[in-house]
Design a protein around this motif. Structure first.
Motif, PDB file in Angstrom:
ATOM      1  N   CYS A 133      45.228 -24.773 -13.146  1.00 17.72           N
ATOM      2  CA  CYS A 133      46.124 -24.862 -12.164  1.00 17.72           C
ATOM      3  C   CYS A 133      46.045 -26.176 -11.391  1.00 17.72           C
ATOM      4  CB  CYS A 133      46.080 -23.522 -11.520  1.00 17.72           C
ATOM      5  SG  CYS A 133      47.393 -23.590 -10.119  1.00 17.72           S
TER       6      CYS A 133
ATOM      7  N   CYS B 210      49.184 -27.423  -6.889  1.00 19.32           N
ATOM      8  CA  CYS B 210      49.067 -27.962  -5.363  1.00 19.32           C
ATOM      9  C   CYS B 210      48.067 -29.111  -5.275  1.00 19.32           C
ATOM     10  CB  CYS B 210      49.145 -27.021  -4.393  1.00 19.32           C
ATOM     11  SG  CYS B 210      47.470 -26.451  -3.945  1.00 19.32           S
TER      12      CYS B 210
ATOM     13  N   ARG C 114      44.351 -29.243  -6.727  1.00 18.59           N
ATOM     14  CA  ARG C 114      44.025 -29.271  -7.899  1.00 18.59           C
ATOM     15  C   ARG C 114      42.871 -28.545  -8.427  1.00 18.59           C
ATOM     16  NH1 ARG C 114      47.660 -33.372  -9.441  1.00 18.59           N
ATOM     17  NH2 ARG C 114      46.887 -33.634 -11.551  1.00 18.59           N
ATOM     18  N   CYS C 115      42.728 -27.306  -8.267  1.00 24.70           N
ATOM     19  CA  CYS C 115      41.511 -26.506  -8.575  1.00 24.70           C
ATOM     20  C   CYS C 115      41.162 -26.327 -10.147  1.00 24.70           C
ATOM     21  CB  CYS C 115      41.547 -25.225  -8.094  1.00 24.70           C
ATOM     22  SG  CYS C 115      42.157 -25.067  -6.106  1.00 24.70           S
TER      23      CYS C 115
ATOM     24  N   ARG D  46      43.891 -19.159 -13.857  1.00 27.66           N
ATOM     25  CA  ARG D  46      44.471 -18.164 -13.167  1.00 27.66           C
ATOM     26  C   ARG D  46      44.724 -17.184 -14.084  1.00 27.66           C
ATOM     27  NH1 ARG D  46      48.573 -20.673  -8.728  1.00 27.66           N
ATOM     28  NH2 ARG D  46      49.202 -18.539  -8.618  1.00 27.66           N
TER      29      ARG D  46
ATOM     30  N   CYS E  99      43.903 -21.067  -3.111  1.00 27.52           N
ATOM     31  CA  CYS E  99      45.016 -20.063  -2.574  1.00 27.52           C
ATOM     32  C   CYS E  99      44.493 -18.435  -2.737  1.00 27.52           C
ATOM     33  CB  CYS E  99      46.147 -20.118  -3.528  1.00 27.52           C
ATOM     34  SG  CYS E  99      45.930 -19.904  -4.948  1.00 27.52           S
TER      35      CYS E  99
ATOM     36  N   ILE F 120      52.403 -22.064  -4.653  1.00 31.35           N
ATOM     37  CA  ILE F 120      51.264 -21.581  -5.532  1.00 31.35           C
ATOM     38  C   ILE F 120      51.744 -20.493  -6.229  1.00 31.35           C
ATOM     39  CG2 ILE F 120      49.569 -22.170  -3.522  1.00 31.35           C
ATOM     40  CD1 ILE F 120      49.812 -19.556  -2.481  1.00 31.35           C
TER      41      ILE F 120
HETATM   42  S1  SF4 Z   1      45.173 -23.602  -4.398  1.00 27.85           S
HETATM   43 FE1  SF4 Z   1      46.067 -22.252  -5.864  1.00 27.85          FE
HETATM   44  S2  SF4 Z   1      47.851 -23.159  -6.424  1.00 27.85           S
HETATM   45 FE2  SF4 Z   1      46.663 -24.784  -5.577  1.00 27.85          FE
HETATM   46  S3  SF4 Z   1      45.754 -25.665  -7.419  1.00 27.85           S
HETATM   47 FE3  SF4 Z   1      44.405 -24.331  -6.370  1.00 27.85          FE
HETATM   48  S4  SF4 Z   1      44.678 -22.398  -7.766  1.00 27.85           S
HETATM   49 FE4  SF4 Z   1      46.473 -23.816  -7.977  1.00 27.85          FE
END
Ligand code: SF4
Length: 419
Positions: free
Chosen positions: A110, A113, A116-117, A121, A130, A216
């Motif tokens: 993902c 946003c 950029r984790c 998911r 998130c 998100i």
């Molecule tokens: S905070 Fe959530 S939406 Fe944003 S990059 Fe990380 S996993 Fe994705």
């Protein structure tokens, strides 16, 4: 019923349209069903061969998307010159299909946003900032009569409230929604589309995706738009399950009329993206041909306030870079800025100065309604000392200083701020 339609049509005659400037012209045209929403144009934009999706390289996907977005621009131009979408063939694989595929693939790593984790998911073993898996939840949907006049109009803004957020504002006024990821009911893209179609056919002037933070939930939002684009015109009255109806907040008997949403035989509604603007560039690009009007927040100046009060690094650079993109793309935009106590010098003034230097004609709502909530509420057991400086309402002198500064800069703020 005739009277109802007449009241509805008065939305287009509101005098605020003459005063607010040209930056909302596209949105207004779609809302009044004079133009098709962008998602309909995206549905008629050819995106080439779907086999490109045999692999899941996001960079490659984005390359194809950007290329198709150029065709989108050309089609939008001819629509403005009178081209009817209903006279065109539906491509085998459209930009709207592509948007849905990209966001669905992106969930595997993902980058919706700026965090950029890159977590998966779908698998859901590791969560990002998130704290969400691929499940989206909606806390409520309703006719919002508290938004700016151009959005609430005569029948409300069709608001869909998503749970969770990618920021951690100590003062969040929706913290029950933004901090509780299990709030509300789980929804599919189709469920969200049904909510949207219900609201629009009850007269709402737009569909207002908000949270928490909508970006998100990008995959679910794009999927809902896909359903509206592909199935909306067939929907007589969408069947919404009782499990979803429990989160419809208003039960006033609005008459259900397809005339509210009809353009050239299609289901039509402007998409409003009500965001904290902490999106990735890829999310911005995906949304560009789908969103008709952007409603970004711009809260903090370039100092350390975003980190201290919202645990959000890279805030100022992300928001300003995304706003610059919107300006460069000539999108319809209204910016919101909330005046906070003790933050006029460090936040309000730099934010307004940046707007004045970079997008001076954009309407700005400089809001006075800050009140200490959640961890900033000094009467609460949850009060956090880091929020000491924002544990009160702003003084009138702080509000006046902010508005006077906007006046000095010549910003377009009056119409949205003082309705
Ligand atoms: S905070 Fe959530 S939406 Fe944003 S990059 Fe990380 S996993 Fe994705």
């Amino acid at each position: 019923m005739v009277l109802h339609m007449q009241v509805y049509e008065r939305f287009g005659d509101l005098s605020i349209w003459d005063r607010i400037g040209r930056r909302l012209d596209w949105y207004k045209g779609v809302s009044l069903n004079r133009f098709p929403a962008k998602y309909l144009i995206a549905r008629y934009t050819d995106a080439g061969n779907s086999r490109a999706f045999a692999d899941t390289d996001v960079g490659k996907h984005m390359e194809i998307y950007r290329k198709s977005a150029r065709s989108f621009k050309r089609l939008k131009k001819s629509v403005l010159q009178g081209q009817k979408l209903s006279e065109l063939p539906v491509p085998e694989y459209s930009l709207l299909d592509l948007a849905r595929d990209i966001t669905s693939n992106m969930l595997r790593s993902c980058i919706f946003c700026r965090w950029r984790c890159k977590v998966d998911r779908v698998e859901g073993k590791r969560l990002g900032a998130c704290m969400l898996t691929d499940e989206s939840r909606v806390s409520s949907f309703f006719h919002h009569t508290g938004e700016e006049l151009v959005f609430r109009g005569t029948h409300g803004s069709g608001t869909i409230f998503f749970t969770s957020c990618n920021m951690r504002c100590l003062f969040c006024q929706n913290s029950d929604i933004s901090r509780d990821r299990f709030n509300g009911v789980p929804v599919s893209g189709k469920d969200i589309a049904d909510m949207a179609m219900q609201l629009r056919n009850e007269g709402c002037h737009n569909i207002n995706y908000v949270g928490g933070e909508p970006s998100i939930h990008l995959h679910s939002i794009v999927d809902s738009i896909w359903h509206m684009g592909n199935e909306g015109s067939k929907a007589e009255s969408p069947f919404i399950s009782s499990g979803i109806m429990v989160v419809k907040q208003d039960h006033f008997p609005y008459p259900y009329r397809k005339e509210f949403s009809e353009h050239d035989g299609f289901f039509n509604v402007p998409i409003l993206f009500n965001t904290n603007m902490f999106l990735s560039l890829e999310a911005m690009e995906i949304l560009r041909p789908l969103v008709d009007i952007w409603l970004p927040d711009f809260k903090f100046g370039p100092g350390g306030c975003a980190v201290r009060l919202s645990r959000t690094p890279w805030y100022y650079e992300t928001v300003t870079s995304n706003l610059k993109k919107l300006n460069q793309w000539n999108e319809d935009v209204m910016i919101r800025h909330l005046i906070m106590p003790n933050h006029v010098e460090c936040c309000t003034k730099p934010v307004l100065k940046w707007i004045s230097d970079n997008m001076n004609d954009v309407p700005v709502n400089i809001m006075a309604q800050y009140r200490p909530e959640a961890f900033a509420d000094p009467t609460s057991r949850d009060f956090n000392r880091r929020a000491q400086d924002i544990a009160r309402k702003p003084y009138q002198s702080e509000l006046d200083e902010s508005w006077n500064y906007a006046e000095e800069l010549g910003i377009n703020y009056r119409e949205a701020s003082f309705e």
